[in-house]
Design an enzyme around this catalytic site. Structure first.
Site, short mmCIF file in Angstrom:
data_model
loop_
_atom_site.label_atom_id
_atom_site.label_comp_id
_atom_site.label_asym_id
_atom_site.label_seq_id
_atom_site.Cartn_x
_atom_site.Cartn_y
_atom_site.Cartn_z
N HIS A 1 12.50 53.49 -10.54
CA HIS A 1 12.98 53.24 -9.18
C HIS A 1 11.79 52.71 -8.37
O HIS A 1 10.81 53.42 -8.15
CB HIS A 1 13.49 54.55 -8.57
CG HIS A 1 14.34 54.35 -7.34
ND1 HIS A 1 13.82 53.94 -6.13
CD2 HIS A 1 15.68 54.51 -7.15
CE1 HIS A 1 14.80 53.86 -5.24
NE2 HIS A 1 15.95 54.19 -5.84
N ASP A 2 11.90 51.44 -7.96
CA ASP A 2 10.73 50.82 -7.33
C ASP A 2 10.40 51.40 -5.96
O ASP A 2 9.23 51.57 -5.62
CB ASP A 2 10.91 49.30 -7.24
CG ASP A 2 12.15 48.87 -6.44
OD1 ASP A 2 13.02 49.73 -6.17
OD2 ASP A 2 12.24 47.68 -6.11
N THR B 1 17.12 55.35 3.29
CA THR B 1 17.58 54.95 1.97
C THR B 1 16.72 53.76 1.53
O THR B 1 15.98 53.17 2.33
CB THR B 1 19.06 54.55 2.00
OG1 THR B 1 19.50 54.26 0.67
CG2 THR B 1 19.30 53.32 2.87
N HIS C 1 26.94 0.04 0.62
CA HIS C 1 27.29 -0.01 -0.81
C HIS C 1 26.13 -0.58 -1.64
O HIS C 1 26.33 -1.09 -2.73
CB HIS C 1 28.55 -0.85 -1.04
CG HIS C 1 29.67 -0.54 -0.12
ND1 HIS C 1 30.57 0.49 -0.34
CD2 HIS C 1 30.04 -1.09 1.07
CE1 HIS C 1 31.43 0.54 0.65
NE2 HIS C 1 31.13 -0.39 1.53
N GLN D 1 25.62 49.99 2.69
CA GLN D 1 24.23 50.37 2.41
C GLN D 1 23.28 49.22 2.68
O GLN D 1 22.15 49.42 3.13
CB GLN D 1 24.09 50.81 0.94
CG GLN D 1 22.73 51.41 0.64
CD GLN D 1 22.68 52.03 -0.74
OE1 GLN D 1 22.20 51.40 -1.68
NE2 GLN D 1 23.20 53.23 -0.88
N SER E 1 1.87 4.94 -14.77
CA SER E 1 2.46 5.11 -16.10
C SER E 1 1.34 5.15 -17.13
O SER E 1 0.37 4.40 -17.03
CB SER E 1 3.42 3.96 -16.41
OG SER E 1 3.78 3.94 -17.78
N SER F 1 20.53 42.69 -6.80
CA SER F 1 19.08 42.85 -6.70
C SER F 1 18.31 41.86 -7.56
O SER F 1 17.45 41.11 -7.06
CB SER F 1 18.68 44.28 -7.07
OG SER F 1 17.27 44.43 -7.02
N ARG G 1 15.95 38.67 -6.05
CA ARG G 1 14.51 38.64 -6.27
C ARG G 1 14.04 37.27 -6.71
O ARG G 1 12.88 36.90 -6.51
CB ARG G 1 14.11 39.68 -7.33
CG ARG G 1 14.20 41.13 -6.87
CD ARG G 1 13.99 42.06 -8.06
NE ARG G 1 14.34 43.43 -7.74
CZ ARG G 1 13.45 44.39 -7.46
NH1 ARG G 1 12.16 44.10 -7.45
NH2 ARG G 1 13.85 45.62 -7.20
#
Length: 416
Positions: A81-82, A106, A154, A236, A284, A329, A333
């Site tokens: 769990h980071d 949280t 065009h 959340q 080139s 998640s 990231r």
């Protein structure tokens, strides 16, 4: 042990984005922002009456930047769990404050609010570069406002415009993008202090059911980070639609960049306008004479990357279940930093290109002269109508003669 040369690193960092944007999305910035969020939460909680001492706050404030990433990695192996890994790492650096770090919060309190802070700052960085690009294009447009050139519809020769007028088309698109970007910066809300499912239940418990104090807590933390707007309702997480809005705004910049660079590449083939080409630059490895528009080609490549990345936040927002699901998640990231790094790279390239565009007036004049008889036909049509001719009949006569002249030019190589 791995070295820099046997470990993959993002080309966006190595070759494209600028130092400020690279630093913004670095682990150091991310996790020091988490610590600032924990500190401001504790400061607000103390002011509202919780038993948090000045000594604890001072200790937290003294350790915002000195992150022990090795310790955090070990804690994450243990906890899987980071956020909790960094709670414990911060607590080790500030042991007196350890008991009150993350109090009532949280994971999304630090994760989501930090992301919103990074998104806002990332958009501010891009806004500055976008304004610089607009300025360079405006200068170029003013310099070449009176030079007639063939218009193209065009990708066929059309009525005359000017080199400066065409640059105004590019400039206008970026001006629209800047207005949208500034709107996003101004209206981006803070997630704030919302608890595990957006009900603020944990904070109501801390303040003995005092809803006014919880509302003040939310407002105080948002104000500490310079946000005038807060999410009124959350689960959340903050609504993932905010990510969609932010990255879609970057996609607008990518659209404008792609269009401008494609135009320059087409004009370079006509030898009318070229991007800067340095004295020792090689076009080139085989064809030594070539002056490939590699800057514009790189910008269009990055633009397509941003346009493709813009589809991902929309799918993530649609996939969220009820109050929250974690399948956002790993995606976010990657997508959020990469979109900002790529857009930063695009604007760096375009500022360079716009600052050194090379115009070849003699080539442009020769192309105008070659097509001028055709260009005159619209004026001839208007004059004929003014003299009483039927517009449709005159149009048909001019069409027949023009097509015959064009056939002679193309099939027989004759001058117009």
């Amino acid at each position: 042990m791995a070295t820099n040369n046997d470990t993959y690193t993002s080309p966006l960092v190595e070759r494209n984005a600028g130092p400020e944007m690279i630093r913004l999305f670095s682990p150091q910035t991310k996790f020091s922002t988490w610590r600032r969020l924990w500190l401001e939460l504790a400061r607000a909680q103390q002011k509202l009456g919780l038993a948090i001492t000045d000594e604890q706050l001072d200790e937290m404030a003294a350790h915002l930047e000195d992150i022990d990433f090795s310790a955090a990695a070990e804690f994450e192996k243990q906890f899987r769990h980071d956020v909790m890994a960094h709670v414990h790492t911060f607590g080790r650096a500030a042991p007196k404050a350890a008991p009150i770090i993350h109090l009532g919060a949280t994971s999304c309190y630090v994760g989501d609010n930090a992301d919103l802070l990074l998104l806002r700052q990332g958009m501010r960085i891009l806004a500055g570069k976008l304004a610089c690009l607009i300025d360079r294009l405006a200068t170029f447009a003013g310099q070449w406002r009176d030079l007639p050139t063939l218009g193209f519809t065009h990708y066929q020769p059309a009525q005359l415009t000017t080199v400066g007028k065409r640059a105004c088309l590019w400039c206008q698109e970026f001006t629209l993008d800047l207005a949208e970007l500034e709107h996003r910066i101004e209206t981006l809300p803070f997630r704030g202090v919302k608890g595990t499912t957006g009900t603020q239940a944990s904070f109501l418990a801390l303040f003995d059911g005092d809803a006014d104090k919880v509302e003040k807590l939310d407002a105080m933390v948002a104000e500490a980070f310079g946000f005038s707007r807060r999410c009124t309702v959350t689960g959340q997480t903050y609504p993932r639609k905010l990510d969609t809005m932010a990255v879609n705004t970057l996609a607008l910049i990518a659209q404008s960049a792609h269009k401008m660079c494609n135009d320059i590449r087409l004009l370079a083939n006509l030898k009318e306008i070229e991007e800067p080409f340095e004295t020792s630059q090689i076009g080139s490895s085989a064809m030594a004479y070539k002056r490939n528009p590699m800057r514009c080609e790189r910008a269009t490549a990055l633009s397509r990357l941003v346009l493709s990345l813009a589809t991902s936040p929309a799918m993530t927002a649609a996939e969220q279940w009820l109050e929250r699901t974690l399948d956002d998640s790993a995606n976010r990231r990657v997508v959020l930093p990469e979109a900002f790094l790529a857009t930063d790279g695009i604007l760096r390239i375009l500022i360079n290109v716009a600052s050194g565009l090379v115009v070849y007036p003699q080539v442009i004049a020769a192309h105008v002269a070659a097509e001028l008889p055709f260009m005159a036909t619209e004026n001839i049509l208007m004059a004929a109508v003014q003299q009483g001719a039927d517009r449709q009949e005159a149009h048909e006569l001019i069409r027949q003669h023009s097509q015959a002249a064009a056939h002679a030019v193309k099939a027989e190589g004759l001058p117009n």
